[in-house]
Scaffold this motif. Structure first.
Motif, PDB file in Angstrom:
ATOM      1  N   PRO A 119       0.770  -1.221   0.036  1.00  0.00           N
ATOM      2  CA  PRO A 119      -0.017   0.055   0.105  1.00  0.00           C
ATOM      3  C   PRO A 119       0.887   1.155  -0.129  1.00  0.00           C
ATOM      4  N   LEU A 120       0.407   2.230  -0.872  1.00  0.00           N
ATOM      5  CA  LEU A 120       1.236   3.571  -0.999  1.00  0.00           C
ATOM      6  C   LEU A 120       0.046   4.415  -0.998  1.00  0.00           C
ATOM      7  N   LEU A 121      -0.080   5.424  -0.065  1.00  0.00           N
ATOM      8  CA  LEU A 121      -1.084   6.278   0.154  1.00  0.00           C
ATOM      9  C   LEU A 121      -0.262   7.807   0.042  1.00  0.00           C
ATOM     10  N   LEU A 122      -1.000   8.472  -1.177  1.00  0.00           N
ATOM     11  CA  LEU A 122      -0.171   9.822  -1.293  1.00  0.00           C
ATOM     12  C   LEU A 122      -1.241  10.621  -0.992  1.00  0.00           C
ATOM     13  N   CYS A 123      -1.173  11.431   0.146  1.00  0.00           N
ATOM     14  CA  CYS A 123      -2.037  12.394   0.707  1.00  0.00           C
ATOM     15  C   CYS A 123      -1.606  13.701   0.180  1.00  0.00           C
ATOM     16  N   VAL A 124      -2.308  13.841  -1.081  1.00  0.00           N
ATOM     17  CA  VAL A 124      -1.861  15.238  -1.813  1.00  0.00           C
ATOM     18  C   VAL A 124      -2.340  16.432  -1.164  1.00  0.00           C
ATOM     19  N   ARG A 125      -1.735  17.547  -1.404  1.00  0.00           N
ATOM     20  CA  ARG A 125      -2.069  18.638  -0.683  1.00  0.00           C
ATOM     21  C   ARG A 125      -1.963  20.024  -1.787  1.00  0.00           C
TER      22      ARG A 125
END
Length: 190
Positions: A119-125
């Motif tokens: 799993p790779l979660l990219l919490c883009v901002r």
């Protein structure tokens, strides 16, 4: 942690992971640009004792890596890992991951996470998104990443920005199987 706004989210993620008994080890990487964001948003400056400053005490299971150290353990697929969260994820980091550049430890570890199908979660901002951002999000998602924009909830009526950040972090962690007991759940008893 990369150089997008949202240092409070990264701080709450680190504190939650450090306190979670199910988590054995946390590898923390702060990009050069994130150091400026931390200084501006949290009033904490410098790389020296950064973890202690963010955690409010000495880490028990979190170790820090320098983003330039692409030879760190987390840069290898043979290193055991249950996944990776980039919070906040800048558009520059997203672009590097989407294009497979692996030009920093963060981008290399993300590349390894994808190739190992972890799993790779990219919490883009960022806001608003331009076409380049949207295309990079699509490419990263097609490669296996989860795009998890930093969009906090308000239906739980958070009392301050720290509580808002904490509840967002709880949602991120629930997505990778680390539900937190204090997480707000809409209509829990129904």
């Amino acid at each position: 942690m990369t150089g997008a706004s949202g240092a409070v989210f990264a701080r709450e993620l680190l504190r939650t992971l450090e306190a979670d008994e199910r988590v054995a080890r946390v590898h923390f990487v702060a990009s050069e640009n994130s150091l400026r964001v931390i200084a501006e948003e949290l009033g904490t400056s410098g790389r020296t004792d950064l973890l202690e400053k963010l955690l409010g005490g000495a880490p028990a299971k979190t170790i820090q890596h320098i983003d330039a150290n692409i030879g760190a353990s987390i840069a290898s697929g043979s290193h055991p890992s249950n996944g990776m969260i980039i919070l906040p994820c800048s558009m520059g980091t997203l672009a590097a991951i989407a294009q497979g550049l692996a030009n920093s430890l963060i981008a290399r570890a993300a590349d390894v996470t994808l190739k190992e199908r972890r799993p790779l979660l990219l919490c883009v901002r960022e806001t608003p998104f331009n076409r380049i951002h949207l295309r990079n999000m699509t490419w990263a998602a097609e490669a296996g990443a989860v795009i998890f924009p930093v969009i906090p909830a308000f239906y739980n009526q958070p009392v301050d920005s720290t509580e808002m950040a904490r509840q967002f972090v709880y949602r991120v962690l629930a997505h990778i199987g680390l539900s937190q007991p204090d997480a707000y759940v809409w209509k829990r008893d129904e």
